[in-house]
Design a protein around this motif. Structure first.
Motif, PDB file in Angstrom:
ATOM      1  N   GLY A 236       5.948  86.511 113.069  1.00 58.78           N
ATOM      2  CA  GLY A 236       6.553  85.587 114.013  1.00 58.78           C
ATOM      3  C   GLY A 236       6.307  84.148 113.585  1.00 58.78           C
ATOM      4  N   ALA A 237       6.976  83.214 114.227  1.00 62.44           N
ATOM      5  CA  ALA A 237       7.022  81.823 113.756  1.00 62.44           C
ATOM      6  C   ALA A 237       5.656  81.193 113.547  1.00 62.44           C
ATOM      7  N   TYR A 238       4.698  81.468 114.434  1.00 62.50           N
ATOM      8  CA  TYR A 238       3.389  80.827 114.334  1.00 62.50           C
ATOM      9  C   TYR A 238       2.275  81.864 114.190  1.00 62.50           C
ATOM     10  N   ALA A 239       2.651  83.117 113.971  1.00 60.97           N
ATOM     11  CA  ALA A 239       1.687  84.214 113.952  1.00 60.97           C
ATOM     12  C   ALA A 239       1.083  84.402 112.569  1.00 60.97           C
ATOM     13  N   ASP A 240       0.004  85.201 112.522  1.00 61.38           N
ATOM     14  CA  ASP A 240      -0.585  85.576 111.240  1.00 61.38           C
ATOM     15  C   ASP A 240      -0.407  87.077 111.033  1.00 61.38           C
ATOM     16  N   LEU A 241      -0.864  87.556 109.890  1.00 67.18           N
ATOM     17  CA  LEU A 241      -0.610  88.950 109.515  1.00 67.18           C
ATOM     18  C   LEU A 241      -1.354  89.967 110.377  1.00 67.18           C
ATOM     19  N   SER A 242      -2.343  89.526 111.151  1.00 60.65           N
ATOM     20  CA  SER A 242      -3.129  90.469 111.951  1.00 60.65           C
ATOM     21  C   SER A 242      -2.300  91.183 113.007  1.00 60.65           C
ATOM     22  N   HIS A 243      -1.173  90.605 113.398  1.00 60.36           N
ATOM     23  CA  HIS A 243      -0.345  91.212 114.446  1.00 60.36           C
ATOM     24  C   HIS A 243       0.231  92.567 114.018  1.00 60.36           C
ATOM     25  N   TRP A 244       0.231  92.850 112.731  1.00 57.28           N
ATOM     26  CA  TRP A 244       0.833  94.087 112.234  1.00 57.28           C
ATOM     27  C   TRP A 244      -0.166  95.237 112.111  1.00 57.28           C
ATOM     28  N   LYS A 245      -1.421  95.039 112.471  1.00 55.83           N
ATOM     29  CA  LYS A 245      -2.443  96.043 112.163  1.00 55.83           C
ATOM     30  C   LYS A 245      -2.154  97.396 112.822  1.00 55.83           C
ATOM     31  N   LYS A 246      -1.600  97.403 114.022  1.00 55.38           N
ATOM     32  CA  LYS A 246      -1.305  98.689 114.673  1.00 55.38           C
ATOM     33  C   LYS A 246      -0.134  99.396 114.000  1.00 55.38           C
ATOM     34  N   VAL A 247       0.861  98.656 113.578  1.00 54.81           N
ATOM     35  CA  VAL A 247       1.995  99.264 112.875  1.00 54.81           C
ATOM     36  C   VAL A 247       1.526  99.860 111.551  1.00 54.81           C
ATOM     37  N   VAL A 248       0.705  99.119 110.825  1.00 54.86           N
ATOM     38  CA  VAL A 248       0.167  99.613 109.555  1.00 54.86           C
ATOM     39  C   VAL A 248      -0.625 100.895 109.789  1.00 54.86           C
ATOM     40  N   ALA A 249      -1.455 100.910 110.826  1.00 51.63           N
ATOM     41  CA  ALA A 249      -2.248 102.099 111.127  1.00 51.63           C
ATOM     42  C   ALA A 249      -1.362 103.278 111.514  1.00 51.63           C
ATOM     43  N   ASP A 250      -0.313 103.019 112.281  1.00 51.71           N
ATOM     44  CA  ASP A 250       0.599 104.088 112.703  1.00 51.71           C
ATOM     45  C   ASP A 250       1.335 104.700 111.514  1.00 51.71           C
ATOM     46  N   LEU A 251       1.711 103.863 110.558  1.00 50.12           N
ATOM     47  CA  LEU A 251       2.424 104.371 109.382  1.00 50.12           C
ATOM     48  C   LEU A 251       1.488 105.081 108.416  1.00 50.12           C
ATOM     49  N   GLY A 252       0.279 104.578 108.285  1.00 51.68           N
ATOM     50  CA  GLY A 252      -0.718 105.255 107.463  1.00 51.68           C
ATOM     51  C   GLY A 252      -0.606 104.955 105.980  1.00 51.68           C
ATOM     52  N   PRO A 253      -1.390 105.672 105.175  1.00 54.76           N
ATOM     53  CA  PRO A 253      -1.548 105.350 103.755  1.00 54.76           C
ATOM     54  C   PRO A 253      -0.408 105.807 102.849  1.00 54.76           C
ATOM     55  N   GLY A 254       0.614 106.437 103.386  1.00 55.76           N
ATOM     56  CA  GLY A 254       1.715 106.887 102.532  1.00 55.76           C
ATOM     57  C   GLY A 254       2.648 105.771 102.107  1.00 55.76           C
ATOM     58  N   TYR A 255       2.420 104.568 102.611  1.00 54.36           N
ATOM     59  CA  TYR A 255       3.249 103.405 102.289  1.00 54.36           C
ATOM     60  C   TYR A 255       2.387 102.343 101.609  1.00 54.36           C
ATOM     61  N   ARG A 256       3.046 101.456 100.889  1.00 54.67           N
ATOM     62  CA  ARG A 256       2.368 100.287 100.321  1.00 54.67           C
ATOM     63  C   ARG A 256       2.614  99.114 101.264  1.00 54.67           C
ATOM     64  N   HIS A 257       1.596  98.697 101.989  1.00 56.70           N
ATOM     65  CA  HIS A 257       1.730  97.677 103.020  1.00 56.70           C
ATOM     66  C   HIS A 257       1.409  96.296 102.448  1.00 56.70           C
ATOM     67  N   ILE A 258       2.392  95.403 102.470  1.00 60.84           N
ATOM     68  CA  ILE A 258       2.208  94.046 101.963  1.00 60.84           C
ATOM     69  C   ILE A 258       2.395  93.072 103.125  1.00 60.84           C
ATOM     70  N   ARG A 259       1.328  92.375 103.446  1.00 60.68           N
ATOM     71  CA  ARG A 259       1.368  91.386 104.522  1.00 60.68           C
ATOM     72  C   ARG A 259       0.903  90.036 103.983  1.00 60.68           C
ATOM     73  N   PHE A 260       1.388  88.970 104.585  1.00 62.13           N
ATOM     74  CA  PHE A 260       0.915  87.643 104.170  1.00 62.13           C
ATOM     75  C   PHE A 260       1.057  86.658 105.310  1.00 62.13           C
TER      76      PHE A 260
END
Length: 249
Positions: free
Chosen positions: A26-50
């Motif tokens: 989001g416009a003023y957000a940081d990458l931490s907002h995605w932690k639940k989505v990353v956890a839900d998807l799990g290790p089968g994906y390559r997760h790139i956040r910045f």
């Protein structure tokens, strides 16, 4: 850290051979907002956040424009050695970034998941003034909400100009979605966002209806009861399901 222009971006990358998923904040957000989505998807994906410029752990810049944010996606992918197709997952401002980056790089995209972004914006000058007044009132609060990913290391005026530019670009993005040649899956909230008037956001979401009718690549994956600000925290499973659908479709 990834150097780009006059700044440096903080990047996390889980690596591996899985489908790369690039998260756009989001416009003023940081990458931490995605932690639940990353956890839900799990290790089968390559997760790139910045973290974007002046957000999170990234450095400040002289340029916070939409075009600069598009360049940042290019810089992160180049630095991480990703040249194959990616899934872009964007929330709010990040969703609009995803549409435009994919429009310019159609061969590098598997698909997009857009979280409560839509091609609607307040473009009249009185609306711009409303945004400026809102951030002026919030100017003393911004440093206190910054640690929670709700503000950037920008002045109140800079926050406002980012928001005004977003409104203008979002409102002009109908054609970008109408010609999308890749799957675009929307996960939508029903509530409002900070600074919007009651019902304004829900009215804006209806702009998608004729686009969906025109382009079968654009669909609504889910509509959830969250508001705009809390959708990632409360409805991360719906976002993860939309990502999985792009892989299995």
């Amino acid at each position: 850290m990834v150097d780009v222009d006059d700044t440096a971006l903080y990047v996390t990358d889980t690596g591996g051979a899985g489908q790369p998923v690039v998260y756009l904040n989001g416009a003023y957000a940081d990458l931490s907002h995605w932690k639940k989505v990353v956890a839900d998807l799990g290790p089968g994906y390559r997760h790139i956040r910045f973290d974007e410029r002046a957000r999170g752990k990234s450095k400040q810049s002289a340029d916070y424009s939409f075009e600069a944010c598009l360049r940042d996606i290019d810089a992160v992918l180049a630095a991480r050695g990703v040249d194959g197709p990616v899934i872009l997952v964007g929330w709010s401002y990040g969703g609009v970034l995803g549409w435009h980056w994919a429009d310019r790089n159609p061969d590098r995209v598997t698909g997009l998941v857009t979280v409560d972004s839509f091609p609607f914006g307040l473009t009249r000058e009185e609306s711009a003034e409303r945004i400026r007044k809102l951030f002026h009132k919030m100017r003393f609060l911004l440093p206190f909400v910054r640690p929670f990913g709700m503000a950037a290391r920008m002045s109140a005026a800079q926050h406002a100009e980012v928001n005004i530019e977003l409104n203008e670009i979002a409102a002009a993005s109908v054609a970008v979605l109408e010609r999308a040649s890749h799957p675009v899956r929307f996960v939508l909230a029903t509530g409002d966002s900070l600074g919007s008037e009651k019902g304004e956001m829900e009215s804006g979401r209806t702009v998608l209806d004729p686009i969906i009718a025109h382009n079968p690549n654009v669909t609504i994956s889910a509509k959830v009861a969250s508001n705009h600000s809390k959708i990632l925290a409360k409805d991360s499973p719906a976002v993860a399901a939309a990502v999985r659908g792009l892989v299995t479709d």
